[in-house]
Design an enzyme around this catalytic site. Structure first.
Site, mmCIF file in Angstrom:
data_model
loop_
_atom_site.group_PDB
_atom_site.id
_atom_site.type_symbol
_atom_site.label_atom_id
_atom_site.label_comp_id
_atom_site.label_asym_id
_atom_site.label_seq_id
_atom_site.Cartn_x
_atom_site.Cartn_y
_atom_site.Cartn_z
ATOM 1 N N CYS A 114 21.353 74.777 23.786
ATOM 2 C CA CYS A 114 22.351 74.653 22.723
ATOM 3 C C CYS A 114 23.726 75.115 23.176
ATOM 4 O O CYS A 114 24.701 74.989 22.435
ATOM 5 C CB CYS A 114 21.905 75.415 21.471
ATOM 6 S SG CYS A 114 21.393 77.094 21.798
ATOM 7 N N CYS A 163 17.278 81.368 18.564
ATOM 8 C CA CYS A 163 18.434 82.253 18.368
ATOM 9 C C CYS A 163 17.994 83.707 18.368
ATOM 10 O O CYS A 163 18.690 84.578 18.901
ATOM 11 C CB CYS A 163 19.136 81.944 17.054
ATOM 12 S SG CYS A 163 19.743 80.251 16.951
#
Lengths: 128, 177
Positions: A37, A106
């Site tokens: 990402c 994350c």
């Protein structure tokens, strides 16, 4: 995608954003990044003479979940020993923030940032 | 004519399995194959044959898109070698590289905050030159020294650079409004 209230709260009011001076006494820095990402996360810990984490700062370029994960971690590590900080698991972060499966990475990044910062601290203090 | 789904993308187009490819050759092979497998060319197909032809056409296009771009071509070559560049916990990036990434992101953020289109365009230019340089390094690692671990690290770096490109493009688009 909808963010949980806790993610939104950390995203809108991130805690402990910023940096300590690299050469400040007791400061260690952990940098991590996720190629998939393109997120980059910097976590700094300020460790007192008693071995407890006095303060923490973060700077994250990434999605709301990445920012919330690192913001949360700066709150959680305060007052902990390095070993206690290392015991923080990504699953706890994900659970606290109610991250959906696609955003679990994350919380992994935030856990890795703690590891990187602690490793940096230990490396610096071995050398002395 | 049907597509052999067991062939990898390079073999599908009759190209050697390497990073450095002849783009004109890839384009030619794609056009030729696309014409051959196009479902409309085969009027008298049963439903299942037609479905298979459609799947073949899709695979041909997917293969083309993957090989066309250096980044996806590099990711695919790694995948053929059993390395997933997208893995959440792949090899860690060097902190030197991550510091550089942070600096790029700060520069983009700042230019955007000041509405500085010139600065964003300067960054875009610098990024293009840097990306070209890293892509040349990748070609050497895949086709020259054949160092897969080093190539994997370089592909991951290219993934970050691709993200920077998107960030700059987003910034320019936002300032254009």
């Amino acid at each position: 995608m909808t963010y949980s209230d806790k993610v939104l709260d950390h995203y809108e009011n991130p805690r402990n954003v910023g940096s300590f001076a690299q050469d400040e006494e007791g400061v260690a820095t952990g940098m991590v990044g996720a190629p998939a990402c393109g997120d980059v996360m910097k976590l700094q810990l300020k460790v007192g003479r008693d071995g407890l984490i006095e303060d923490a700062r973060f700077k994250t370029y990434g999605c709301g979940s990445a920012i919330a994960s690192s913001s949360l971690v700066t709150e959680w590590v305060k007052g902990k020993t390095l070993d206690e900080a290392l015991a923080i698991k990504n699953s706890q972060i994900a659970e606290e923030l109610a991250l959906p499966p696609v955003k679990i990475h994350c919380s992994v990044l935030a856990e890795d940032a703690i590891r990187a910062a602690v490793a940096d601290y230990r490396k610096k203090h071995e050398e002395q | 004519m049907s597509v052999d789904f067991f062939l990898d993308y390079f073999a599908l187009f009759g190209l050697p399995c390497r990073f450095g490819i002849n783009e004109a050759e890839l384009d030619r092979a794609w056009h030729a194959l696309q014409t051959e497998v196009h479902p409309d060319r085969h009027a008298r197909l049963s439903d299942s044959e037609r479905r298979r032809a459609m799947q073949g056409a899709l695979r041909v296009n997917e293969a083309y898109a993957t090989l066309k771009e250096p980044l996806t071509r590099g990711q695919y070559l790694l995948e053929l070698g059993g390395i997933d560049a997208n893995a959440i916990r792949g090899a860690a990036m060097s902190s030197e590289f991550l510091v550089e990434q942070m600096e790029w992101r700060e520069a983009i953020e700042e230019a955007r905050a000041f509405g500085d289109v010139d600065a964003l365009e300067q960054l875009a230019l610098r990024l293009r030159m840097h990306t070209d340089e890293v892509t040349r390094l990748l070609a050497e690692q895949f086709d020259g020294s054949r160092d897969r671990e080093a190539a994997a690290d370089t592909v991951r770096r290219l993934m970050f650079l691709d993200k920077l490109r998107h960030e700059i493009d987003d910034g320019l688009a936002a300032l254009d409004d």
